[in-house]
Motif scaffolding. Structure first.
Motif, PDB file in Angstrom:
ATOM      1  N   TYR A  10      14.215  -4.303   1.220  1.00 11.17           N
ATOM      2  CA  TYR A  10      14.329  -3.009   0.574  1.00 11.17           C
ATOM      3  C   TYR A  10      12.278  -2.777   0.261  1.00 11.17           C
ATOM      4  N   LEU A  11      11.942  -2.686   2.112  1.00  7.32           N
ATOM      5  CA  LEU A  11      10.182  -2.317   1.972  1.00  7.32           C
ATOM      6  C   LEU A  11       9.377  -1.367   0.931  1.00  7.32           C
ATOM      7  N   HIS A  12       8.966  -1.883  -0.357  1.00 12.76           N
ATOM      8  CA  HIS A  12       8.659  -0.850  -0.861  1.00 12.76           C
ATOM      9  C   HIS A  12       7.299  -0.598  -0.490  1.00 12.76           C
ATOM     10  N   GLN A  13       6.730   1.167  -0.230  1.00 12.48           N
ATOM     11  CA  GLN A  13       5.355   1.262   1.226  1.00 12.48           C
ATOM     12  C   GLN A  13       4.284   2.304  -0.523  1.00 12.48           C
ATOM     13  N   GLY A  14       4.923   2.332  -1.487  1.00 10.65           N
ATOM     14  CA  GLY A  14       4.153   2.706  -2.725  1.00 10.65           C
ATOM     15  C   GLY A  14       3.877   3.667  -2.411  1.00 10.65           C
ATOM     16  N   GLY A  15       2.757   4.451  -2.541  1.00 14.87           N
ATOM     17  CA  GLY A  15       2.451   6.439  -2.575  1.00 14.87           C
ATOM     18  C   GLY A  15       2.623   6.670  -3.948  1.00 14.87           C
ATOM     19  N   LEU A  16       2.545   5.802  -5.029  1.00 16.07           N
ATOM     20  CA  LEU A  16       3.402   6.724  -6.340  1.00 16.07           C
ATOM     21  C   LEU A  16       1.900   7.430  -7.487  1.00 16.07           C
ATOM     22  N   PHE A  58      16.634  -7.383  -1.989  1.00 15.63           N
ATOM     23  CA  PHE A  58      15.336  -7.908  -2.707  1.00 15.63           C
ATOM     24  C   PHE A  58      14.230  -6.706  -2.357  1.00 15.63           C
ATOM     25  N   ILE A  59      13.086  -6.343  -2.664  1.00 16.35           N
ATOM     26  CA  ILE A  59      12.069  -5.580  -2.987  1.00 16.35           C
ATOM     27  C   ILE A  59      10.417  -6.420  -2.630  1.00 16.35           C
ATOM     28  N   LYS A  60      10.809  -5.874  -1.193  1.00 12.85           N
ATOM     29  CA  LYS A  60       9.128  -6.563  -1.074  1.00 12.85           C
ATOM     30  C   LYS A  60       7.981  -5.619  -1.406  1.00 12.85           C
ATOM     31  N   ARG A  61       6.981  -6.010  -2.662  1.00 16.30           N
ATOM     32  CA  ARG A  61       6.317  -4.696  -3.837  1.00 16.30           C
ATOM     33  C   ARG A  61       4.718  -4.831  -3.278  1.00 16.30           C
ATOM     34  N   ASP A  62       4.306  -3.889  -1.445  1.00 16.57           N
ATOM     35  CA  ASP A  62       3.950  -3.340  -0.627  1.00 16.57           C
ATOM     36  C   ASP A  62       3.117  -2.320  -2.096  1.00 16.57           C
ATOM     37  N   ASP A  63       3.940  -1.544  -3.308  1.00 13.14           N
ATOM     38  CA  ASP A  63       3.444  -1.217  -3.895  1.00 13.14           C
ATOM     39  C   ASP A  63       2.490  -1.353  -4.746  1.00 13.14           C
ATOM     40  N   LEU A  64       1.896  -2.794  -4.708  1.00 11.10           N
ATOM     41  CA  LEU A  64       1.199  -3.941  -5.851  1.00 11.10           C
ATOM     42  C   LEU A  64      -0.424  -4.235  -4.931  1.00 11.10           C
ATOM     43  N   LEU A  65      -0.609  -3.824  -4.092  1.00  7.37           N
ATOM     44  CA  LEU A  65      -1.756  -3.708  -2.566  1.00  7.37           C
ATOM     45  C   LEU A  65      -2.486  -2.659  -4.104  1.00  7.37           C
ATOM     46  N   HIS A  66      -3.687  -2.672  -3.636  1.00  8.46           N
ATOM     47  CA  HIS A  66      -4.737  -1.715  -3.565  1.00  8.46           C
ATOM     48  C   HIS A  66      -4.297  -0.237  -3.772  1.00  8.46           C
ATOM     49  N   PRO A  67      -4.822   0.192  -5.223  1.00  7.73           N
ATOM     50  CA  PRO A  67      -4.262   1.512  -5.015  1.00  7.73           C
ATOM     51  C   PRO A  67      -4.787   2.458  -4.490  1.00  7.73           C
ATOM     52  N   GLU A  68      -5.928   2.305  -4.047  1.00  7.71           N
ATOM     53  CA  GLU A  68      -6.908   3.252  -3.154  1.00  7.71           C
ATOM     54  C   GLU A  68      -6.277   3.236  -1.562  1.00  7.71           C
ATOM     55  N   PHE A  69      -5.190   2.365  -1.572  1.00  7.05           N
ATOM     56  CA  PHE A  69      -5.167   2.228  -0.122  1.00  7.05           C
ATOM     57  C   PHE A  69      -3.245   2.404  -0.350  1.00  7.05           C
ATOM     58  N   MET A 124     -10.113  -6.851  -3.851  1.00  6.49           N
ATOM     59  CA  MET A 124      -9.243  -5.777  -3.085  1.00  6.49           C
ATOM     60  C   MET A 124      -7.648  -6.874  -2.617  1.00  6.49           C
ATOM     61  N   LYS A 125      -7.122  -6.384  -3.456  1.00  5.28           N
ATOM     62  CA  LYS A 125      -5.591  -7.124  -2.793  1.00  5.28           C
ATOM     63  C   LYS A 125      -5.072  -5.985  -1.690  1.00  5.28           C
ATOM     64  N   LEU A 126      -4.600  -7.040  -0.354  1.00  2.70           N
ATOM     65  CA  LEU A 126      -4.464  -5.864   0.756  1.00  2.70           C
ATOM     66  C   LEU A 126      -3.463  -6.993   1.906  1.00  2.70           C
ATOM     67  N   SER A 127      -3.001  -7.596   0.712  1.00  2.00           N
ATOM     68  CA  SER A 127      -2.079  -8.346   1.505  1.00  2.00           C
ATOM     69  C   SER A 127      -1.280  -9.551   0.754  1.00  2.00           C
ATOM     70  N   ASN A 128       0.139 -10.043   1.356  1.00  2.26           N
ATOM     71  CA  ASN A 128       0.239 -11.468   0.157  1.00  2.26           C
ATOM     72  C   ASN A 128       1.212 -10.830  -0.926  1.00  2.26           C
ATOM     73  N   THR A 129       1.384  -9.727  -0.919  1.00  8.02           N
ATOM     74  CA  THR A 129       2.988  -9.662  -1.850  1.00  8.02           C
ATOM     75  C   THR A 129       4.130  -9.786  -2.267  1.00  8.02           C
TER      76      THR A 129
END
Length: 305
Positions: free
Chosen positions: A284-290, A19-30, A1-6
């Motif tokens: 830009y911090l990409h915070q997921g939510g897709l 620059f895009i910090k890809r926190d959208d690539l963290l585990h999709p359930e979170f 379960m990837k929860l860090s180091n994007t």
């Protein structure tokens, strides 16, 4: 379960690299930033907890993420909402449907006769928590001191990246709901004595609301991120053509963003870049939510084609 180091990617917007910090690539359930906000609840033991209690929108990313957290920890989830619209109940995809599939108990306060005009938070405080000694209560959107644990990890990753890529200065931009991530990021950067600062914009309730959220999290004004305002007021959840066009425009760069916060974020960043004379590096911090796009995108397509 990837929860860090994007990773950090780069796209070209507004005639410059962002620059895009890809926190959208963290585990999709979170769902992006919720992985950061809820990291504390995965890293710690809660031997007496049997139930998670939260509140917010029936389409919120936090609803789905809390349902995933509860399922993983073997807890129940009671999630309180003001109202569940009829069209939400008929959806086959999205946060509401996925949370229900995870076992979330979604409670519609409009159907509770003892609500008596209380807000969701006040109702939970007055009527629910007094009878739930084994419950863990998480405020809307994860706005609580526990979120600082995971957001500090995110800040460390950004600092490490800035050092590795020799960024002498860096502006981190993200759109805000409760402002929790923005506040704790900026606090960590200041306390770490690095030349990184946070800019944000209010997507829910306006600048006054966001400043109030900052103050509730920290009385120290120096930690509060700078809020960039747009001349036009955007009502949360309402459909705007320019938001849809911005979402499509940035998506052409090869990264999908979500449709509630990010269009406002990118419109604000464009105005900031064009009018402030900022030439330094921006992340830009990409915070997921897709997950919410599967319900938002059909609404946009029906209205604007």
């Amino acid at each position: 379960m990837k929860l860090s180091n994007t990773p950090v990617d780069s796209i070209n917007m507004f005639d410059r690299d962002i620059f895009i910090k890809r926190d959208d690539l963290l585990h999709p359930e979170f769902s992006g930033n919720k992985a950061r906000k809820f990291a504390y609840f995965l890293a710690r033991d809660f031997p007496s907890v049997e139930k998670l209690i939260g509140y917010g929108s029936p389409q919120a990313n936090s609803l789905y993420s809390m349902s995933a957290l509860a399922k993983l920890r073997g807890w129940e989830l009671d999630f309180y909402v003001d109202h569940v619209a009829a069209h939400i109940k008929t959806q086959t995809e999205g946060n509401y449907v996925a949370a229900r599939a995870n076992g979330a108990n979604i409670i519609d306060l409009s159907e509770c006769p003892d609500r008596e005009g209380r807000s969701s938070e006040q109702y939970i405080t007055d009527k629910i928590l007094v009878d739930e000694p084994n419950a863990l209560f998480v405020p809307e959107g994860g706005r609580c001191e526990y979120a600082e644990f995971g957001v500090a990890q995110l800040a460390k990753e950004i600092i490490d990246w800035a050092e590795e890529t020799s960024q002498q200065t860096l502006t981190v931009f993200l759109p805000s709901g409760t402002g929790t991530t923005a506040l704790f990021l900026n606090k960590y950067f200041i306390e770490s004595n690095v030349n990184i600062r946070v800019l944000t914009c209010a997507c829910v309730g306006g600048d006054d609301y966001l400043n109030l959220q900052f103050t509730e999290l920290s009385q120290e004004k120096a930690f509060h991120p700078k809020i960039i305002s747009l001349p036009k007021k955007y009502h949360f959840g309402k459909l705007y053509r320019e938001c849809y066009e911005m979402w499509k425009r940035v998506g052409e760069q090869g990264i999908e963003f979500e449709l509630l916060y990010d269009p406002i974020g990118w419109l604000t960043l464009e105005a900031y870049v064009n009018h402030c004379g900022e030439h330094g590096p921006i992340m830009y911090l990409h915070q997921g939510g897709l997950l919410g796009n599967c319900s938002m995108l059909p609404r946009y397509k029906r209205k604007f084609g």
